[in-house]
Design a protein around this motif. Structure first.
Motif, PDB file in Angstrom:
ATOM      1  N   SER A  85     -12.127 -13.848  57.822  1.00 27.90           N
ATOM      2  CA  SER A  85     -11.595 -12.918  57.127  1.00 27.90           C
ATOM      3  C   SER A  85     -11.340 -12.911  56.062  1.00 27.90           C
ATOM      4  CB  SER A  85     -11.046 -12.655  58.405  1.00 27.90           C
ATOM      5  OG  SER A  85     -10.423 -12.411  58.595  1.00 27.90           O
ATOM      6  N   ALA A  86     -10.117 -14.762  55.527  1.00 24.00           N
ATOM      7  CA  ALA A  86      -9.361 -14.043  54.223  1.00 24.00           C
ATOM      8  C   ALA A  86      -9.996 -15.079  53.316  1.00 24.00           C
ATOM      9  CB  ALA A  86      -8.128 -15.218  55.139  1.00 24.00           C
ATOM     10  N   ALA A  87     -11.044 -15.855  53.345  1.00 28.61           N
ATOM     11  CA  ALA A  87     -11.407 -15.935  52.505  1.00 28.61           C
ATOM     12  C   ALA A  87     -13.104 -16.237  51.675  1.00 28.61           C
ATOM     13  CB  ALA A  87     -11.938 -18.131  53.549  1.00 28.61           C
ATOM     14  N   THR A  88     -13.398 -16.028  50.618  1.00 30.80           N
ATOM     15  CA  THR A  88     -14.456 -15.428  50.313  1.00 30.80           C
ATOM     16  C   THR A  88     -15.940 -15.945  50.829  1.00 30.80           C
ATOM     17  OG1 THR A  88     -12.878 -15.381  48.118  1.00 30.80           O
ATOM     18  CG2 THR A  88     -15.934 -14.717  48.091  1.00 30.80           C
ATOM     19  N   HIS A  98     -18.607 -36.166  39.317  1.00 27.06           N
ATOM     20  CA  HIS A  98     -19.905 -34.502  39.468  1.00 27.06           C
ATOM     21  C   HIS A  98     -20.241 -34.109  40.771  1.00 27.06           C
ATOM     22  CE1 HIS A  98     -19.019 -35.630  35.504  1.00 27.06           C
ATOM     23  NE2 HIS A  98     -19.862 -36.818  35.204  1.00 27.06           N
ATOM     24  N   ILE A  99     -19.520 -33.719  41.736  1.00 34.68           N
ATOM     25  CA  ILE A  99     -19.702 -33.402  43.245  1.00 34.68           C
ATOM     26  C   ILE A  99     -19.593 -31.606  43.325  1.00 34.68           C
ATOM     27  CG2 ILE A  99     -19.783 -33.290  45.639  1.00 34.68           C
ATOM     28  CD1 ILE A  99     -18.065 -36.728  44.835  1.00 34.68           C
ATOM     29  N   ALA A 100     -20.572 -31.303  43.442  1.00 31.27           N
ATOM     30  CA  ALA A 100     -20.388 -29.949  44.317  1.00 31.27           C
ATOM     31  C   ALA A 100     -19.906 -29.503  45.152  1.00 31.27           C
ATOM     32  CB  ALA A 100     -22.010 -29.169  44.118  1.00 31.27           C
ATOM     33  N   THR A 101     -18.387 -28.694  45.706  1.00 30.19           N
ATOM     34  CA  THR A 101     -17.460 -29.386  46.766  1.00 30.19           C
ATOM     35  C   THR A 101     -16.989 -28.110  46.573  1.00 30.19           C
ATOM     36  OG1 THR A 101     -16.187 -30.411  47.739  1.00 30.19           O
ATOM     37  CG2 THR A 101     -15.788 -30.311  45.541  1.00 30.19           C
ATOM     38  N   LEU A 102     -16.534 -27.058  47.849  1.00 30.46           N
ATOM     39  CA  LEU A 102     -15.448 -26.060  47.840  1.00 30.46           C
ATOM     40  C   LEU A 102     -14.721 -26.566  48.929  1.00 30.46           C
ATOM     41  CD1 LEU A 102     -14.407 -23.529  48.598  1.00 30.46           C
ATOM     42  CD2 LEU A 102     -16.410 -22.599  49.675  1.00 30.46           C
ATOM     43  N   LEU A 103     -13.191 -26.880  48.571  1.00 30.45           N
ATOM     44  CA  LEU A 103     -12.232 -27.452  48.972  1.00 30.45           C
ATOM     45  C   LEU A 103     -11.527 -25.731  49.894  1.00 30.45           C
ATOM     46  CD1 LEU A 103     -10.682 -30.065  47.100  1.00 30.45           C
ATOM     47  CD2 LEU A 103     -12.958 -30.000  48.453  1.00 30.45           C
ATOM     48  N   ILE A 104     -10.625 -25.808  51.223  1.00 32.93           N
ATOM     49  CA  ILE A 104     -10.318 -24.497  51.554  1.00 32.93           C
ATOM     50  C   ILE A 104      -8.895 -24.851  51.906  1.00 32.93           C
ATOM     51  CG2 ILE A 104     -10.262 -22.710  53.138  1.00 32.93           C
ATOM     52  CD1 ILE A 104     -13.925 -22.574  53.316  1.00 32.93           C
ATOM     53  N   GLU A 105      -7.962 -24.402  51.459  1.00 40.19           N
ATOM     54  CA  GLU A 105      -6.651 -25.155  51.755  1.00 40.19           C
ATOM     55  C   GLU A 105      -5.485 -24.132  53.260  1.00 40.19           C
ATOM     56  OE1 GLU A 105      -2.410 -26.743  49.251  1.00 40.19           O
ATOM     57  OE2 GLU A 105      -4.826 -25.305  48.141  1.00 40.19           O
ATOM     58  N   GLN A 106      -5.043 -24.447  53.604  1.00 36.92           N
ATOM     59  CA  GLN A 106      -4.393 -23.153  54.288  1.00 36.92           C
ATOM     60  C   GLN A 106      -2.706 -23.741  54.073  1.00 36.92           C
ATOM     61  OE1 GLN A 106      -4.851 -21.265  58.280  1.00 36.92           O
ATOM     62  NE2 GLN A 106      -3.217 -20.330  56.631  1.00 36.92           N
ATOM     63  N   THR A 107      -2.496 -22.755  53.897  1.00 33.46           N
ATOM     64  CA  THR A 107      -0.721 -23.070  52.848  1.00 33.46           C
ATOM     65  C   THR A 107      -0.254 -21.876  53.762  1.00 33.46           C
ATOM     66  OG1 THR A 107      -0.988 -21.569  51.119  1.00 33.46           O
ATOM     67  CG2 THR A 107      -1.693 -23.641  50.538  1.00 33.46           C
ATOM     68  N   SER A 108       1.112 -22.579  53.661  1.00 34.31           N
ATOM     69  CA  SER A 108       2.343 -20.945  54.060  1.00 34.31           C
ATOM     70  C   SER A 108       1.627 -19.570  53.287  1.00 34.31           C
ATOM     71  CB  SER A 108       3.463 -21.359  53.754  1.00 34.31           C
ATOM     72  OG  SER A 108       3.654 -21.750  52.579  1.00 34.31           O
ATOM     73  N   GLY A 143      -0.991 -18.165  52.573  1.00 38.94           N
ATOM     74  CA  GLY A 143      -2.873 -18.233  53.135  1.00 38.94           C
ATOM     75  C   GLY A 143      -3.364 -19.085  52.712  1.00 38.94           C
ATOM     76  N   VAL A 144      -4.994 -18.729  52.559  1.00 35.06           N
ATOM     77  CA  VAL A 144      -5.929 -19.319  52.637  1.00 35.06           C
ATOM     78  C   VAL A 144      -6.039 -19.513  51.228  1.00 35.06           C
ATOM     79  CG1 VAL A 144      -8.429 -19.532  52.817  1.00 35.06           C
ATOM     80  CG2 VAL A 144      -6.957 -18.680  54.493  1.00 35.06           C
ATOM     81  N   LYS A 145      -6.419 -20.389  50.850  1.00 37.01           N
ATOM     82  CA  LYS A 145      -6.114 -21.212  48.921  1.00 37.01           C
ATOM     83  C   LYS A 145      -8.131 -21.846  49.532  1.00 37.01           C
ATOM     84  CE  LYS A 145      -4.121 -22.307  45.372  1.00 37.01           C
ATOM     85  NZ  LYS A 145      -2.891 -22.869  44.584  1.00 37.01           N
ATOM     86  N   GLU A 146      -8.297 -21.147  47.833  1.00 42.99           N
ATOM     87  CA  GLU A 146     -10.069 -21.911  47.607  1.00 42.99           C
ATOM     88  C   GLU A 146     -10.232 -22.605  46.089  1.00 42.99           C
ATOM     89  OE1 GLU A 146     -13.451 -19.589  49.991  1.00 42.99           O
ATOM     90  OE2 GLU A 146     -11.955 -18.575  48.768  1.00 42.99           O
ATOM     91  N   HIS A 147     -10.513 -23.992  46.538  1.00 41.21           N
ATOM     92  CA  HIS A 147     -10.640 -24.415  45.127  1.00 41.21           C
ATOM     93  C   HIS A 147     -11.978 -24.799  44.650  1.00 41.21           C
ATOM     94  CE1 HIS A 147      -6.241 -25.465  45.632  1.00 41.21           C
ATOM     95  NE2 HIS A 147      -6.380 -24.971  46.496  1.00 41.21           N
ATOM     96  N   LEU A 148     -12.167 -24.954  43.842  1.00 41.79           N
ATOM     97  CA  LEU A 148     -13.540 -25.071  43.459  1.00 41.79           C
ATOM     98  C   LEU A 148     -14.031 -25.850  42.228  1.00 41.79           C
ATOM     99  CD1 LEU A 148     -13.690 -21.960  44.831  1.00 41.79           C
ATOM    100  CD2 LEU A 148     -16.128 -21.432  43.114  1.00 41.79           C
ATOM    101  N   SER A 149     -14.905 -27.667  43.109  1.00 41.93           N
ATOM    102  CA  SER A 149     -14.704 -28.054  41.795  1.00 41.93           C
ATOM    103  C   SER A 149     -15.682 -27.571  40.876  1.00 41.93           C
ATOM    104  CB  SER A 149     -15.402 -29.247  42.354  1.00 41.93           C
ATOM    105  OG  SER A 149     -17.339 -29.193  42.302  1.00 41.93           O
ATOM    106  N   PRO A 150     -15.253 -28.497  38.863  1.00 41.97           N
ATOM    107  CA  PRO A 150     -16.700 -27.383  37.640  1.00 41.97           C
ATOM    108  C   PRO A 150     -18.112 -28.015  38.825  1.00 41.97           C
ATOM    109  CG  PRO A 150     -14.586 -29.723  37.309  1.00 41.97           C
ATOM    110  CD  PRO A 150     -15.051 -29.783  39.152  1.00 41.97           C
ATOM    111  N   GLU A 151     -18.234 -28.118  39.449  1.00 40.18           N
ATOM    112  CA  GLU A 151     -20.227 -28.824  39.754  1.00 40.18           C
ATOM    113  C   GLU A 151     -20.333 -27.710  40.062  1.00 40.18           C
ATOM    114  OE1 GLU A 151     -23.027 -31.412  38.067  1.00 40.18           O
ATOM    115  OE2 GLU A 151     -21.033 -30.870  38.003  1.00 40.18           O
ATOM    116  N   LEU A 152     -19.532 -27.073  41.568  1.00 39.12           N
ATOM    117  CA  LEU A 152     -19.558 -25.859  41.711  1.00 39.12           C
ATOM    118  C   LEU A 152     -19.332 -24.521  41.160  1.00 39.12           C
ATOM    119  CD1 LEU A 152     -20.201 -25.363  45.263  1.00 39.12           C
ATOM    120  CD2 LEU A 152     -17.732 -24.174  44.684  1.00 39.12           C
ATOM    121  N   MET A 153     -18.335 -24.631  40.057  1.00 39.76           N
ATOM    122  CA  MET A 153     -18.228 -23.205  39.447  1.00 39.76           C
ATOM    123  C   MET A 153     -19.420 -22.653  38.282  1.00 39.76           C
ATOM    124  SD  MET A 153     -14.755 -21.708  39.834  1.00 39.76           S
ATOM    125  CE  MET A 153     -15.171 -21.451  37.834  1.00 39.76           C
ATOM    126  N   ALA A 154     -20.823 -24.269  38.151  1.00 38.93           N
ATOM    127  CA  ALA A 154     -21.351 -24.714  37.145  1.00 38.93           C
ATOM    128  C   ALA A 154     -22.230 -23.812  38.168  1.00 38.93           C
ATOM    129  CB  ALA A 154     -22.131 -25.128  36.677  1.00 38.93           C
TER     130      ALA A 154
END
Length: 336
Positions: free
Chosen positions: A224-227, A310-320, A322-333
């Motif tokens: 519910s907290a992630a996109t 050049h790997i398309a990846t979505l990383l989801i991090e649990q921080t103090s 809340g949730v933080k998402e990271h998109l690689s450049p290949e995924l952003m494209a």
């Protein structure tokens, strides 16, 4: 809010819209389930297609399941030291890929991690409810290490150095998806979506002209907290590795099934921070192994590796916070 991902280099689309009804088949494999959706071909009955799919997945089990005593992998794991073993083509394909990724990721992915997987209760030797002792971990870690294996690519033989125990749990499902895809193509079925235990591959389109849309997997506790991300699967695969799929808890500590081969301990969501990694790749076997390697690496190293390769990846991090998402450049494209 929704994120839409469309691969930049789509496989060749069919010349015309497929004609026919969409069918869904399913079954059991590798301790999980499989599902295939495809557009009906008049050439084959559903029974024949089901048998074709199951045969491919059963082959993977016969060769690569540590849960089967007579499998090729089990026979290798039980073999005497300093013995060479000829490999059937599927087994060779997987170990060759596994060793290349192990070398490329500096051991973040390691097919010899089996003794530690078993020790932590995530293998065929049974579950556990408390972590093992540090000396047990150190002792078994000494028998691990992908560098101990010697693969003769010319003769397709693998050397057992002694007490090496291979585990393909981080790559076999993806390879199974690839085999099913190849079998469907040989049967002249060009429009389908395959899912084996959460790993997917889509090809072609549906009769309405739409690609196979899938939602990228999110950890249930933070969904519910992630996109939400939806991706068009047309000639690409998706694999997800998460610390929430199999785990046990002891003294308020979370022990995930993904073991860091470099430490001998499960990845730690509080130190490593990553709770989920999804990879989009042309080959599901590669996506499966890379998702495992990236979640072991942690946020910064995973992003650096993904950008370099050049790997398309979505990383989801649990921080103090809340949730933080990271998109690689290949995924952003791929963002629409």
């Amino acid at each position: 809010m929704q994120r839409v991902l469309i691969p930049q280099h789509l496989a060749t689309l069919p010349q015309a819209l497929p004609v026919g009804e969409q069918f869904t088949l399913s079954g059991q494999t590798m301790g999980t389930t499989w599902t295939v959706r495809y557009i009906h071909s008049q050439q084959h009955s559903q029974h024949a297609i089901h048998a074709l799919i199951q045969d491919e997945l059963d082959l993977v089990i016969r060769q690569m399941s540590t849960w089967q005593q007579g499998s090729n992998i089990s026979l290798f794991n039980q073999a005497e030291a300093d013995t060479w073993h000829p490999l059937p083509d599927p087994f060779f394909t997987v170990i060759d890929c596994a060793l290349k990724i192990a070398a490329d990721t500096n051991g973040a992915f390691d097919p010899t991690i089996g003794p530690l997987v078993n020790l932590w209760g995530f293998g065929p030797q049974g579950e556990r409810s408390a972590p093992p002792q540090a000396d047990e971990i150190s002792r078994l870690k000494a028998s691990c290490g992908w560098q101990r294996l010697q693969l003769d690519t010319h003769s397709r033989q693998l050397r057992q150095p002694g007490n090496a125990y291979i585990d393909f749990s981080g790559i076999a499902k993806g390879y199974g998806v690839d085999r099913v895809s190849q079998a469907l193509q040989r049967a002249r079925i060009e429009n389908y979506l395959i899912e084996v235990g959460g790993e997917l591959y889509g090809a072609g389109i549906k009769p309405d002209g739409q690609p196979w849309w899938i939602a990228l997997e999110l950890p249930p506790a933070i969904a519910s907290a992630a996109t939400e991300s939806i991706a068009a699967l047309c000639g690409v695969a998706v694999a997800t590795s998460g610390d929430y799929r199999r785990y046990f808890e002891h003294d308020n500590q979370h022990y995930a099934h993904t073991i860091d081969p470099r430490t001998g301990y499960p990845i730690d969501r509080y130190n490593n921070a990553l709770v989920s990694v999804t990879v989009i790749h042309e080959e599901c076997m590669q996506a499966d192994a890379l998702a495992t390697a990236l979640i072991v690496m942690g946020v910064r190293a995973a992003l650096d590796y993904a950008q370099k390769h050049h790997i398309a990846t979505l990383l989801i991090e649990q921080t103090s916070d809340g949730v933080k998402e990271h998109l690689s450049p290949e995924l952003m494209a791929m963002l629409e």
